[in-house]
Design a protein around this motif. Structure first.
Motif, short mmCIF file in Angstrom:
data_model
loop_
_atom_site.label_atom_id
_atom_site.label_comp_id
_atom_site.label_asym_id
_atom_site.label_seq_id
_atom_site.Cartn_x
_atom_site.Cartn_y
_atom_site.Cartn_z
N GLU A 55 0.80 -1.22 0.00
CA GLU A 55 0.00 0.00 0.00
C GLU A 55 0.84 1.28 0.00
O GLU A 55 0.29 2.37 0.07
N GLY A 56 2.14 1.14 -0.09
CA GLY A 56 2.98 2.33 -0.20
C GLY A 56 4.35 1.94 -0.72
O GLY A 56 4.91 0.92 -0.32
N PHE A 57 4.89 2.75 -1.65
CA PHE A 57 6.24 2.48 -2.15
C PHE A 57 6.88 3.76 -2.64
O PHE A 57 6.25 4.81 -2.78
N GLN A 58 8.19 3.65 -2.89
CA GLN A 58 8.99 4.75 -3.43
C GLN A 58 9.83 4.20 -4.57
O GLN A 58 10.41 3.11 -4.47
N ASN A 59 9.92 4.96 -5.66
CA ASN A 59 10.80 4.61 -6.76
C ASN A 59 12.22 5.04 -6.41
O ASN A 59 12.51 6.24 -6.32
N MET A 60 13.10 4.08 -6.20
CA MET A 60 14.44 4.38 -5.72
C MET A 60 15.41 4.77 -6.84
O MET A 60 16.52 5.22 -6.57
N LYS A 61 15.00 4.59 -8.10
CA LYS A 61 15.92 4.85 -9.22
C LYS A 61 15.45 6.00 -10.11
O LYS A 61 16.07 6.28 -11.12
N SER A 62 14.37 6.65 -9.75
CA SER A 62 13.84 7.73 -10.58
C SER A 62 14.75 8.96 -10.50
O SER A 62 15.30 9.26 -9.43
N PRO A 63 14.91 9.70 -11.60
CA PRO A 63 15.69 10.94 -11.56
C PRO A 63 14.99 12.05 -10.77
O PRO A 63 15.61 13.04 -10.38
N ASN A 64 13.69 11.90 -10.57
CA ASN A 64 12.95 12.82 -9.70
C ASN A 64 12.52 12.05 -8.45
O ASN A 64 13.03 10.96 -8.18
#
Length: 246
Positions: free
Chosen positions: A203-212
């Motif tokens: 139910e929650g995540f973060q993109n660790m490789k995004s440039p933003n």
């Protein structure tokens, strides 16, 4: 950056079902998104749904951050599946629209917050998959489509240690509202899971490789923000990152 950041909220289309204009198309987002941005210190702008990618790119050029709002089921063709019996209503053109918002947000390096459908859109865009209905899980799940007031927090979430959400919340467990019949199946590569329901639903995540800066939640913090500090901090986090945009 000293001015308040401008936050675009992805719009959808609602079709009038009654008089005086049956079948008439209107651009909209729910008002809770607007108020959430204002209360967090941002300036909300609705990004009207359209199919012109040059227009979409120019819209993004005026923004400091984006919220991908809720709505229709994501078309399963976007994650290489055929539609199953319990798939809800889809809006394929909006999938293209939302995917374009993500693409141009990355190019401009502005932060993105995905909520409910927007959470699932982020996952599909980066190669993850979606379970087309709760009933297709290989074990019994909680009732995630709760018949409750939007401000009622109906189930708990575990906050994973050493993640973005552990930094945001003071508790190892929070309670949230729940209005969805689909869930994340395979999490996209490079996404770090920060919130998990007792039944294992992400139910929650973060993109660790995004440039933003990109993160998302499956529940609806915009419906809770008036009284729930955990919901408020989600929008403040987006605003804080938007303030860093050159």
């Amino acid at each position: 950056m000293t001015k308040k950041p401008i936050i675009g909220i992805s719009g959808s289309i609602i079709v009038d079902s009654g008089a005086p204009f049956p079948g008439y198309h209107r651009s909209y987002v729910n008002d809770d998104y607007i108020d959430s941005v204002i209360q967090a210190g941002g300036i909300p702008f609705i990004i009207p749904f359209n199919t012109d990618k040059e227009v979409i790119k120019d819209e993004i050029a005026h923004l400091d951050g984006i919220i991908l709002s809720g709505g229709h089921d994501v078309d399963p063709l976007n994650y290489h599946q055929e539609p199953r019996q319990k798939l809800g209503t889809t809006f394929p053109e909006r999938d293209v629209f939302d995917f374009s918002l993500i693409k141009y947000a990355e190019e401009k390096k502005i932060p993105v917050l995905g909520i409910c459908r927007g959470f699932q859109v982020l996952n599909a865009y980066y190669g993850g998959t979606i379970l087309q209905d709760l009933s297709y899980a290989d074990h019994e799940l909680l009732r995630h489509a709760q018949p409750a007031d939007p401000t009622t927090r109906t189930h708990s979430l575990k906050v994973n240690e050493n993640t973005l959400f552990a930094q945001l919340f003071n508790d190892s467990q929070i309670r949230v509202n729940s209005f969805h019949h689909q869930v994340i199946d395979q999490v996209a590569d490079d996404f770090e899971v920060g919130l998990v329901a007792p039944d294992g639903v992400v139910e929650g995540f973060q993109n660790m490789k995004s440039p933003n800066f990109e993160f998302g939640v499956q529940f609806h913090p915009e419906m809770l923000h008036r009284f729930d500090p955990n919901a408020q901090i989600i929008f403040k986090t987006l605003i804080d990152h938007a303030k860093r945009v050159d």
